[in-house]
Scaffold this motif. Structure first.
Motif, PDB file in Angstrom:
ATOM      1  N   MET A   1       0.832  -1.177   0.000  1.00  0.00           N
ATOM      2  CA  MET A   1       0.000   0.000   0.000  1.00  0.00           C
ATOM      3  C   MET A   1       0.876   1.240   0.000  1.00  0.00           C
ATOM      4  O   MET A   1       1.862   1.304   0.710  1.00  0.00           O
ATOM      5  CB  MET A   1      -0.907  -0.028   1.241  1.00  0.00           C
ATOM      6  CG  MET A   1      -1.806   1.154   1.354  1.00  0.00           C
ATOM      7  SD  MET A   1      -3.097   1.021   2.616  1.00  0.00           S
ATOM      8  CE  MET A   1      -2.262   0.421   4.035  1.00  0.00           C
ATOM      9  N   LYS A   2       0.498   2.233  -0.801  1.00  0.00           N
ATOM     10  CA  LYS A   2       1.237   3.490  -0.860  1.00  0.00           C
ATOM     11  C   LYS A   2       1.122   4.215   0.480  1.00  0.00           C
ATOM     12  O   LYS A   2       0.078   4.203   1.108  1.00  0.00           O
ATOM     13  CB  LYS A   2       0.663   4.402  -1.938  1.00  0.00           C
ATOM     14  CG  LYS A   2       0.756   3.873  -3.327  1.00  0.00           C
ATOM     15  CD  LYS A   2       0.066   4.840  -4.278  1.00  0.00           C
ATOM     16  CE  LYS A   2      -0.113   4.208  -5.631  1.00  0.00           C
ATOM     17  NZ  LYS A   2      -0.938   5.003  -6.513  1.00  0.00           N
TER      18      LYS A   2
ATOM     19  N   ILE B   1      -2.944   9.127  -5.510  1.00  0.00           N
ATOM     20  CA  ILE B   1      -3.850   8.060  -5.092  1.00  0.00           C
ATOM     21  C   ILE B   1      -4.569   7.492  -6.309  1.00  0.00           C
ATOM     22  O   ILE B   1      -4.681   6.286  -6.462  1.00  0.00           O
ATOM     23  CB  ILE B   1      -4.866   8.583  -4.056  1.00  0.00           C
ATOM     24  CG1 ILE B   1      -4.168   8.851  -2.726  1.00  0.00           C
ATOM     25  CG2 ILE B   1      -6.006   7.587  -3.862  1.00  0.00           C
ATOM     26  CD1 ILE B   1      -5.009   9.603  -1.723  1.00  0.00           C
TER      27      ILE B   1
ATOM     28  N   SER C   1      -6.953   4.224  -6.405  1.00  0.00           N
ATOM     29  CA  SER C   1      -6.499   3.332  -5.350  1.00  0.00           C
ATOM     30  C   SER C   1      -7.239   3.658  -4.062  1.00  0.00           C
ATOM     31  O   SER C   1      -7.976   4.637  -3.994  1.00  0.00           O
ATOM     32  CB  SER C   1      -4.989   3.491  -5.108  1.00  0.00           C
ATOM     33  OG  SER C   1      -4.265   3.147  -6.258  1.00  0.00           O
TER      34      SER C   1
ATOM     35  N   ASP D   1      -4.173  -1.536  -2.100  1.00  0.00           N
ATOM     36  CA  ASP D   1      -4.426  -0.331  -2.891  1.00  0.00           C
ATOM     37  C   ASP D   1      -5.600  -0.568  -3.833  1.00  0.00           C
ATOM     38  O   ASP D   1      -6.411   0.312  -4.076  1.00  0.00           O
ATOM     39  CB  ASP D   1      -3.197   0.049  -3.716  1.00  0.00           C
ATOM     40  CG  ASP D   1      -2.102   0.667  -2.869  1.00  0.00           C
ATOM     41  OD1 ASP D   1      -2.413   1.240  -1.812  1.00  0.00           O
ATOM     42  OD2 ASP D   1      -0.929   0.571  -3.275  1.00  0.00           O
TER      43      ASP D   1
END
Length: 184
Positions: free
Chosen positions: A1-2, A56, A59, A143
């Protein structure tokens, strides 16, 4: 996940006049709230918010919100309000989540591959659902969810029960709900 971080500053004034002054300065009024936290009035820089939202993309909207020199808190961008005509940002809601809090949220689904029915039967891939609801701890939230659609023929469907299993998360939507189909 970012792991995106948005810098925020606490604001004392509320109301439309104070919010209007902030917007003229290139700042966006915001609020942060959560289960174990009273709502906090904040503001964020509009260009920083724009960059974060672009990053984003399609996501899951989970970010770290850093209030001044205070702690960094994991948050979900719950809502972004925009002006109907100018499309400028008006307000942002951050829902803070604890690392041990089970949350339910919508996660985007992405199709991978070119369906057989598109290549050979002249069909079109249709997204029946662009996102699905999952319940999970924040560390297990993906994400997005990828699904291989290359075997779909015209009239075939992929249901939620056929999406990949996510470790530590469960799908909340009905198992028979369609996500992808190929139509003629």
């Amino acid at each position: 996940m970012k792991q995106l971080t948005i810098n925020a500053t606490t604001r004392k004034e509320g109301g439309s006049a104070a919010s209007g002054r902030l917007r003229k300065e290139g700042k966006i009024p915001a609020i942060a709230y959560g289960k174990s936290k009273d709502p906090t009035k904040l503001f964020v820089d509009s260009s920083e918010l724009r960059v974060a939202l672009r990053e984003i993309g399609n996501s899951t909207p989970i970010v770290k919100v850093k209030e001044g020199k205070g702690a960094v808190r994991t948050s979900i961008i719950q809502e972004v309000q925009r002006h109907a005509i100018t499309d400028k940002y008006l307000h942002v809601d951050f829902r803070e989540i604890a690392d041990d809090e089970v949350v339910q949220l919508e996660v985007p689904v992405h199709a991978v591959g070119e369906p057989w029915g598109v290549k050979n039967e002249g069909g079109t891939l249709e997204y029946v659902a662009h996102s699905v609801a999952i319940r999970s701890l924040p560390k297990n939230i993906p994400d997005y969810i990828e699904s291989d659609v290359s075997e779909l023929k015209v009239g075939d469907l992929i249901h939620i029960k056929e999406l990949p299993v996510i470790d530590g998360a469960e799908y909340m939507d009905h198992a028979e709900q369609p996500v992808f189909t190929v139509i003629k």
